[in-house]
Scaffold this active site. Structure first.
Site, PDB file in Angstrom:
ATOM      1  N   GLU A 226       0.873  -1.161  -0.094  1.00 12.73           N
ATOM      2  CA  GLU A 226       0.037  -0.140   0.251  1.00 12.73           C
ATOM      3  C   GLU A 226       0.780   1.167   0.069  1.00 12.73           C
ATOM      4  O   GLU A 226       0.747   2.127   1.029  1.00 12.73           O
ATOM      5  CB  GLU A 226      -1.011  -0.197   1.211  1.00 12.73           C
TER       6      GLU A 226
ATOM      7  N   GLU B 265      -4.778  -8.378  -0.920  1.00 14.34           N
ATOM      8  CA  GLU B 265      -5.441  -8.121   0.445  1.00 14.34           C
ATOM      9  C   GLU B 265      -6.777  -7.405   0.241  1.00 14.34           C
ATOM     10  O   GLU B 265      -6.973  -6.573  -0.511  1.00 14.34           O
ATOM     11  CB  GLU B 265      -4.478  -7.315   1.028  1.00 14.34           C
TER      12      GLU B 265
END
Length: 542
Positions: A174, A262
């Site tokens: 991320e 994810e």
């Protein structure tokens, strides 16, 4: 780690088969009402191939939460009875190398079940970053590109030396999310510059980038469009926070796999909340038709996870298993009518052994009948498994294929997986004088009761129970109800069975002692003259 996820979601919203038949007259009520359901066609074409499936997985994060126990790893990554069949374990690369050892036991055990390992860093070591802090973002300083690569490769070498070789290595988790826990900020230019400098050092490792928060192509387009960087990236990874799955043609045109590395659908409710859990089935379908090669859930064990905190498989876990147990690594998605009905979604797959798997997600509150038209595949029959409000990977009987076509039913608010078996698909049977070991007995005292409007129907309604699988301590059977009268009927069956019925599909039922009473469920409750209802089956323990 838990707080970020919760806050962000708030913001963004056996033995050989023996078949035996026993015939009887049954208790029925007759009706002139016709309630036949219309099957919707689903064309499955094995000649049209899409992506190769690498697998389905989840995250293990010792150091943040308790490690998975050995039994929990077996439940998650084994593919036997009572196991999920996951095939990818994702793990965190701790910035502190002294903590790497805690990843080893679960990783080694997952690999023993055939799983591959994906490693993701949340932050470089603090001294390599512009903010000199593991948390709150901060960039990797260019002068530390080489040291950071050393750090990542040291982790993979450590794991390999402990019999837990890493298959895929992410450069950063991320890069577009900068919370007050481990994180780092990377721009598209940062990825290009880093790969130009270090990309050649990763050898046989599958490099994953950029693992953005919501599969943001702005972070990955530049590296894909630069031939000098594209050659060093194998997998375009991304998450689905605030974004639905969608295809990425540019990445596929460059020969890159698409991994959803994810996500979780929400974390405020139990993983067993129904029908809320069905969102997992919907998202899995969307990910497959978006050409994703892999789908990886967040924490494997959590109150909202695939396993609950006590290690039991949750409803969300069973929904994942509708895919992960049957669509194994190396299977290829093939063409199938994706939405034959409003609220019904279908995908199909074939394996290296030419086994065909068809998965249907039914988000409606009604049973749905699908007519599978099979092209360029060889299927004798399908075995059905379902997860619904009342079933957890429940066995749903067998459906024969005739003339390259099979009629199957999908329960309300459920995911059904139809797994092919070779052969003609026809049911053999033996006479009612067969050995009493199968002993599913059917009451011989029942009678037919024609209504005044169907007075010419003098009996002629029969039922047969076919034992399709007998393993001594239990068995599964199909219930066939035939109307050979001259009038429509609404059927209700009372039969005598051995043992305790623990699962019955496509019917409403009750059991009192050895008497099993079964009725249709709306769509299959009406039988026209000459019609046989064959969708009902059950399993029982002796």
């Amino acid at each position: 780690m838990e707080s970020k996820r919760d806050i962000f979601i708030t913001k963004t919203g056996n033995a050989p088969t023996r078949l035996r038949k026993f015939f009887t007259t049954i208790l029925i009520s007759l009706s002139l009402t016709s309630g036949a359901a219309v099957a919707q066609n689903v064309t499955v074409n094995g000649a049209t191939e899409h992506q190769t499936i690498r697998g389905f997985g989840g995250m293990n994060a010792p150091g943040w939460i308790a490690d998975l126990t050995s039994a929990q790893v077996d439940t998650a990554f084994g593919n036997g009875d009572g196991q999920l069949g996951l095939s990818i374990m994702r793990m965190r690369i701790d910035p502190n190398s002294n903590n790497w050892g805690i990843q080893v036991p679960a990783a080694v055990r997952a690999k023993s079940h055939g799983a591959i390992l994906l490693a993701s860093p949340w932050s470089p070591p603090a001294y390599m970053k512009t903010n000199n802090n593991l948390n709150n973002g901060g960039k990797l300083r260019p002068e530390y590109y080489g040291a950071y690569t050393d750090h990542l490769l040291s982790f993979t070498n450590f794991m390999a030396s402990n019999n837990a070789s890493i298959y895929a290595l992410s450069l950063q988790n991320e890069p577009d999310w900068h919370p007050n826990y481990e994180s780092a900020e990377w721009s598209a230019t940062d990825f290009v510059n880093y790969l130009l400098s270090q990309g050649s050092r990763f050898g046989a490792l599958k490099v994953v980038a950029p693992e953005s928060l919501n599969f943001n192509p702005a972070l990955s387009d530049p590296m894909l469009n630069n031939a000098n960087t594209a050659q060093h990236v194998d997998i375009i990874g991304g998450h689905l926070y605030g974004r639905a799955p969608r295809d990425y043609p540019l990445a596929r045109s460059k020969g890159k796999e698409l991994w959803m590395t994810e996500h979780y659908t929400e974390s405020q409710n139990s993983a067993n909340a129904w029908p809320l859990a069905l969102d997992v089935g919907t998202e899995l379908h969307q990910s497959m038709v978006a050409n994703f090669n892999a789908y990886i859930w967040w924490y494997i064990r959590r109150s909202y996870g695939l396993l609950t905190e006590d290690g039991a498989i949750s409803k969300r876990g069973y929904l994942m298993a509708q895919y992960s147990k049957f669509v194994r690594p190396g299977y290829v998605r093939i063409a199938a009518t994706e939405q034959p009905l409003t609220g019904v979604f279908v995908t199909a797959y074939k394996g290296p052994d030419n086994r065909v798997v068809v998965i249907a997600v039914n988000t409606t509150t009604s049973h749905r009948n699908l007519n599978l038209n099979l092209q360029n595949v060889n299927v004798g029959q399908f075995v059905k498994y379902s997860t619904s409000a009342s079933l957890n990977l429940g066995y749903g009987g067998r459906t024969s294929v005739a003339g390259n076509s099979a009629s199957v039913w999908v329960d309300p608010q459920s995911v059904a997986t139809f797994v092919s078996e070779p052969g003609s698909g026809s049911s053999s049977s033996v006479s009612s004088t067969a050995s009493s070991r199968s002993s599913v007995a059917v009451s011989s005292q029942a009678s037919s009761q024609p209504s005044s409007s169907a007075s010419s129907a003098n009996g002629g309604v029969t039922a047969s129970v076919e034992i399709s699988n007998d393993w001594g301590s239990g068995y599964c059977a199909n219930l066939l109800v035939n109307n050979s009268t001259g009038a429509p009927v609404t059927w209700n069956v009372s039969v005598t069975v051995e043992g305790t019925v623990n699962n019955l599909w496509n019917g409403s039922w009750s059991q009192s002692g050895s008497t099993l009473t079964v009725a249709g469920v709306g769509w299959n409750s009406q039988l026209q003259p000459g019609q046989t209802e064959s969708s009902v089956g059950f399993c029982a323990s002796r």
